[in-house]
Motif scaffolding. Structure first.
Motif, PDB file in Angstrom:
ATOM      1  N   PRO A 165     -17.907   1.598 -32.659  1.00  0.00           N
ATOM      2  CA  PRO A 165     -17.438   2.402 -33.791  1.00  0.00           C
ATOM      3  C   PRO A 165     -16.761   1.539 -34.841  1.00  0.00           C
ATOM      4  CG  PRO A 165     -16.808   3.393 -31.684  1.00  0.00           C
ATOM      5  CD  PRO A 165     -17.282   2.009 -31.391  1.00  0.00           C
ATOM      6  N   GLY A 166     -17.121   1.744 -36.094  1.00  0.00           N
ATOM      7  CA  GLY A 166     -16.530   0.978 -37.176  1.00  0.00           C
ATOM      8  C   GLY A 166     -15.198   1.540 -37.621  1.00  0.00           C
ATOM      9  N   ASN A 167     -14.306   0.655 -38.076  1.00  0.00           N
ATOM     10  CA  ASN A 167     -13.004   1.070 -38.608  1.00  0.00           C
ATOM     11  C   ASN A 167     -13.013   1.228 -40.119  1.00  0.00           C
ATOM     12  OD1 ASN A 167     -11.639   1.047 -36.063  1.00  0.00           O
ATOM     13  ND2 ASN A 167     -11.643  -1.203 -36.146  1.00  0.00           N
ATOM     14  N   GLY A 168     -14.125   0.841 -40.773  1.00  0.00           N
ATOM     15  CA  GLY A 168     -14.227   0.968 -42.220  1.00  0.00           C
ATOM     16  C   GLY A 168     -13.666  -0.208 -42.983  1.00  0.00           C
ATOM     17  N   ASP A 169     -13.123  -1.203 -42.277  1.00  0.00           N
ATOM     18  CA  ASP A 169     -12.549  -2.388 -42.924  1.00  0.00           C
ATOM     19  C   ASP A 169     -13.269  -3.664 -42.526  1.00  0.00           C
ATOM     20  OD1 ASP A 169     -11.778  -2.578 -40.286  1.00  0.00           O
ATOM     21  OD2 ASP A 169      -9.624  -2.772 -40.689  1.00  0.00           O
ATOM     22  N   GLY A 170     -14.458  -3.508 -41.910  1.00  0.00           N
ATOM     23  CA  GLY A 170     -15.211  -4.670 -41.463  1.00  0.00           C
ATOM     24  C   GLY A 170     -14.951  -5.046 -40.025  1.00  0.00           C
ATOM     25  N   THR A 171     -14.073  -4.294 -39.337  1.00  0.00           N
ATOM     26  CA  THR A 171     -13.830  -4.517 -37.915  1.00  0.00           C
ATOM     27  C   THR A 171     -14.384  -3.334 -37.118  1.00  0.00           C
ATOM     28  OG1 THR A 171     -11.643  -3.464 -37.913  1.00  0.00           O
ATOM     29  CG2 THR A 171     -11.752  -5.824 -38.462  1.00  0.00           C
ATOM     30  N   PHE A 172     -14.480  -3.542 -35.796  1.00  0.00           N
ATOM     31  CA  PHE A 172     -15.095  -2.537 -34.943  1.00  0.00           C
ATOM     32  C   PHE A 172     -14.281  -2.341 -33.668  1.00  0.00           C
ATOM     33  CE2 PHE A 172     -18.302  -4.194 -37.702  1.00  0.00           C
ATOM     34  CZ  PHE A 172     -19.053  -3.088 -38.055  1.00  0.00           C
ATOM     35  N   LYS A 173     -14.331  -1.127 -33.140  1.00  0.00           N
ATOM     36  CA  LYS A 173     -13.675  -0.807 -31.878  1.00  0.00           C
ATOM     37  C   LYS A 173     -14.507  -1.344 -30.711  1.00  0.00           C
ATOM     38  CE  LYS A 173     -11.507   3.475 -33.561  1.00  0.00           C
ATOM     39  NZ  LYS A 173     -12.017   3.454 -34.950  1.00  0.00           N
ATOM     40  N   PRO A 174     -13.908  -1.410 -29.521  1.00  0.00           N
ATOM     41  CA  PRO A 174     -14.671  -1.867 -28.346  1.00  0.00           C
ATOM     42  C   PRO A 174     -15.908  -1.006 -28.098  1.00  0.00           C
ATOM     43  CG  PRO A 174     -12.330  -1.852 -27.858  1.00  0.00           C
ATOM     44  CD  PRO A 174     -12.482  -1.182 -29.199  1.00  0.00           C
ATOM     45  N   ALA A 175     -16.908  -1.631 -27.510  1.00  0.00           N
ATOM     46  CA  ALA A 175     -18.199  -0.972 -27.312  1.00  0.00           C
ATOM     47  C   ALA A 175     -18.109   0.167 -26.293  1.00  0.00           C
ATOM     48  CB  ALA A 175     -19.229  -1.994 -26.843  1.00  0.00           C
ATOM     49  N   ILE A 176     -18.872   1.224 -26.584  1.00  0.00           N
ATOM     50  CA  ILE A 176     -19.125   2.311 -25.640  1.00  0.00           C
ATOM     51  C   ILE A 176     -20.574   2.157 -25.202  1.00  0.00           C
ATOM     52  CG2 ILE A 176     -19.162   4.824 -25.318  1.00  0.00           C
ATOM     53  CD1 ILE A 176     -17.384   4.935 -27.907  1.00  0.00           C
ATOM     54  N   ASN A 177     -20.825   2.122 -23.900  1.00  0.00           N
ATOM     55  CA  ASN A 177     -22.164   1.854 -23.400  1.00  0.00           C
ATOM     56  C   ASN A 177     -22.837   3.121 -22.889  1.00  0.00           C
ATOM     57  OD1 ASN A 177     -22.048  -0.966 -23.903  1.00  0.00           O
ATOM     58  ND2 ASN A 177     -20.827  -1.239 -22.047  1.00  0.00           N
ATOM     59  N   PHE A 178     -24.147   3.212 -23.126  1.00  0.00           N
ATOM     60  CA  PHE A 178     -24.962   4.348 -22.710  1.00  0.00           C
ATOM     61  C   PHE A 178     -26.208   3.831 -22.009  1.00  0.00           C
ATOM     62  CE2 PHE A 178     -22.715   5.442 -26.574  1.00  0.00           C
ATOM     63  CZ  PHE A 178     -22.140   6.669 -26.265  1.00  0.00           C
ATOM     64  N   GLY A 179     -26.725   4.616 -21.102  1.00  0.00           N
ATOM     65  CA  GLY A 179     -27.955   4.249 -20.422  1.00  0.00           C
ATOM     66  C   GLY A 179     -29.167   4.411 -21.315  1.00  0.00           C
ATOM     67  N   ALA A 180     -30.175   3.567 -21.084  1.00  0.00           N
ATOM     68  CA  ALA A 180     -31.462   3.663 -21.782  1.00  0.00           C
ATOM     69  C   ALA A 180     -32.556   3.568 -20.731  1.00  0.00           C
ATOM     70  CB  ALA A 180     -31.589   2.551 -22.823  1.00  0.00           C
ATOM     71  N   GLY A 181     -33.787   3.364 -21.144  1.00  0.00           N
ATOM     72  CA  GLY A 181     -34.873   3.172 -20.203  1.00  0.00           C
ATOM     73  C   GLY A 181     -34.835   1.765 -19.621  1.00  0.00           C
ATOM     74  N   THR A 182     -35.877   1.399 -18.893  1.00  0.00           N
ATOM     75  CA  THR A 182     -35.929   0.089 -18.255  1.00  0.00           C
ATOM     76  C   THR A 182     -36.446  -0.960 -19.243  1.00  0.00           C
ATOM     77  OG1 THR A 182     -36.421   1.177 -16.155  1.00  0.00           O
ATOM     78  CG2 THR A 182     -36.785  -1.185 -16.269  1.00  0.00           C
ATOM     79  N   GLY A 183     -35.605  -1.962 -19.498  1.00  0.00           N
ATOM     80  CA  GLY A 183     -35.992  -3.016 -20.428  1.00  0.00           C
ATOM     81  C   GLY A 183     -36.024  -2.569 -21.870  1.00  0.00           C
ATOM     82  N   PRO A 184     -34.954  -1.946 -22.393  1.00  0.00           N
ATOM     83  CA  PRO A 184     -34.958  -1.534 -23.802  1.00  0.00           C
ATOM     84  C   PRO A 184     -35.102  -2.744 -24.715  1.00  0.00           C
ATOM     85  CG  PRO A 184     -32.734  -1.441 -22.910  1.00  0.00           C
ATOM     86  CD  PRO A 184     -33.647  -1.711 -21.749  1.00  0.00           C
ATOM     87  N   ALA A 185     -35.854  -2.562 -25.813  1.00  0.00           N
ATOM     88  CA  ALA A 185     -36.157  -3.697 -26.689  1.00  0.00           C
ATOM     89  C   ALA A 185     -35.707  -3.488 -28.134  1.00  0.00           C
ATOM     90  CB  ALA A 185     -37.650  -3.993 -26.661  1.00  0.00           C
ATOM     91  N   ALA A 186     -35.777  -2.261 -28.641  1.00  0.00           N
ATOM     92  CA  ALA A 186     -35.443  -1.999 -30.044  1.00  0.00           C
ATOM     93  C   ALA A 186     -35.171  -0.515 -30.203  1.00  0.00           C
ATOM     94  CB  ALA A 186     -36.574  -2.435 -30.973  1.00  0.00           C
ATOM     95  N   CYS A 187     -34.581  -0.135 -31.339  1.00  0.00           N
ATOM     96  CA  CYS A 187     -34.283   1.279 -31.574  1.00  0.00           C
ATOM     97  C   CYS A 187     -34.269   1.573 -33.069  1.00  0.00           C
ATOM     98  CB  CYS A 187     -32.954   1.682 -30.933  1.00  0.00           C
ATOM     99  SG  CYS A 187     -31.488   0.993 -31.744  1.00  0.00           S
TER     100      CYS A 187
END
Length: 380
Positions: free
Chosen positions: A267-289
């Motif tokens: 999540p972005g803070n709007g000042d060029g910095t970002f909060k720690p990552a939140i991870n979600f499951g995807a399929g096997t071997g995700p490549a692009a989105c």
């Protein structure tokens, strides 16, 4: 053949007292497969022959070629035209580099370690332009205006630990700009305004085993960038995009992680910095989105291609940076490697194009218009 592997029955309507059951899976339907060259790795959509219909141009890294699919304007394409161009062409972008009203191409060649410019003739053919050596093999390329002069510039992610900027002159040629130090093996690069100053910034996904992060650089408005920080992701990040997933009015980062079968949302803070990552499951071997509002509820959804499971995964966004579960999975041809969204023609219906690296094909999905009453999920 493309098959819907799992469907999600959800509710239509804004009131819990007035619902109709709807299958969201029907909003994405198969549109056909097209043979291309060997091991396609990237796709760009534009009108290359001036007929008003969107065409697709594909890099084939193992056959040293491009494949041109001319669009019919209805989501279907003619058989591929092979263009013998490039030395292990890995990625490409399209823009009007010489301001003649026609689409040109910048081609990233991993084998010859250079960027080749192809000047469009407006009839679906191209003439070779200048080539520019890169520090190492280019793996990704984007086009935008980094110095606000109204001319298309390029940013290139290189196999080692760098990204290079090439500033456009407006006549189809480029000047070498800044070299940015990133971490190990950058494989994707995204441009957006992260600190809301009206100037484009960069995010680079570092895929090396010791990196597992994204490097962020803040644009100075003159084509140069300053390092802003590095942000942890899942394992072996392959691909990064920027969008407002949390509806807070500033941009977030979404990252595809090649190991661990996950996505990371920063999540972005709007000042060029970002909060720690939140991870979600995807399929096997995700490549692009990509990100797109599939169900017409005004919230961004994510579509992921999974190289090892040969599937496409649809994650419906809640508007707070999280997604409804379970996801919806579609079968693709073997080894999907990248995905783009395109319009059949200017202002027309939208579709998805997937490059299947192991099958040597492009798969098309058509996106149906959402119902008049948005499809919504009422709870989890």
């Amino acid at each position: 053949m493309l098959i819907l592997l799992s469907t999600l029955i959800i509710f239509q309507g804004c009131s819990r007292d007035n619902r109709a059951l709807v299958d969201i899976g029907r909003l994405i339907t198969p549109g056909g497969n097209y043979a291309v060259g060997t091991n396609p790795t990237s796709i760009v959509a534009a009108d290359f022959n001036g007929d008003g219909f969107t065409d697709l141009l594909i890099t084939n890294v193992s056959s040293d070629s491009l494949s041109l699919l001319l669009g019919n304007g209805d989501g279907a394409f003619q058989d591929a035209i092979a263009l013998k161009i490039g030395n292990m062409p890995r990625a490409l972008v399209a823009a009007d580099f010489n301001k003649d009203g026609r689409e040109d191409i910048a081609l990233a060649n991993a084998g010859s370690e250079d960027i080749t410019i192809l000047i469009g003739k407006g009839d679906g053919t191209f003439q070779p332009g200048e080539s520019y050596k890169t520090h190492r093999s280019p793996l990704a390329i984007i086009v935008s205006d980094f110095n606000k002069d109204g001319k298309a510039d390029l940013a290139v992610a290189l196999k080692s630990d760098a990204a290079e900027i090439f500033l456009g002159s407006g006549n189809g040629t480029f000047k070498r700009g800044q070299t940015l130090e990133v971490e190990d093996t950058p494989t994707s690069i995204a441009a957006a305004d992260f600190n809301q100053d009206g100037i484009l910034d960069l995010a680079v996904a570092n895929n090396g085993a010791m990196s597992n992060n994204v490097s962020v650089f803040l644009g100075q408005g003159d084509g140069t960038f300053k390092p802003s920080g590095q942000y942890g992701t899942g394992m072996r990040p392959l691909f990064v995009i920027a969008a407002d997933f949390t509806k807070e009015g500033h941009l977030d980062l979404e990252v595809v992680n090649g190991v661990g079968d996950s996505l990371s949302l920063l999540p972005g803070n709007g000042d060029g910095t970002f909060k720690p990552a939140i991870n979600f499951g995807a399929g096997t071997g995700p490549a692009a989105c990509i990100t797109v509002d599939i169900n017409g509820d005004g919230l961004l959804d994510t579509v992921v291609v999974n190289n090892l499971s040969s599937t496409m995964t649809l994650l419906l966004g809640k508007g707070d940076g999280t997604f409804y579960q379970p996801p919806i999975n579609y079968e693709t041809e073997t080894g999907p490697f990248t995905i783009i969204q395109f319009e059949f023609k200017r202002g027309g219906r939208k579709g998805l194009a997937i490059a299947n690296n192991a099958k040597n094909s492009i798969s098309i999905f058509q996106i149906s218009p959402p119902p008049a009453i948005p499809i919504r999920l009422p709870t989890s």
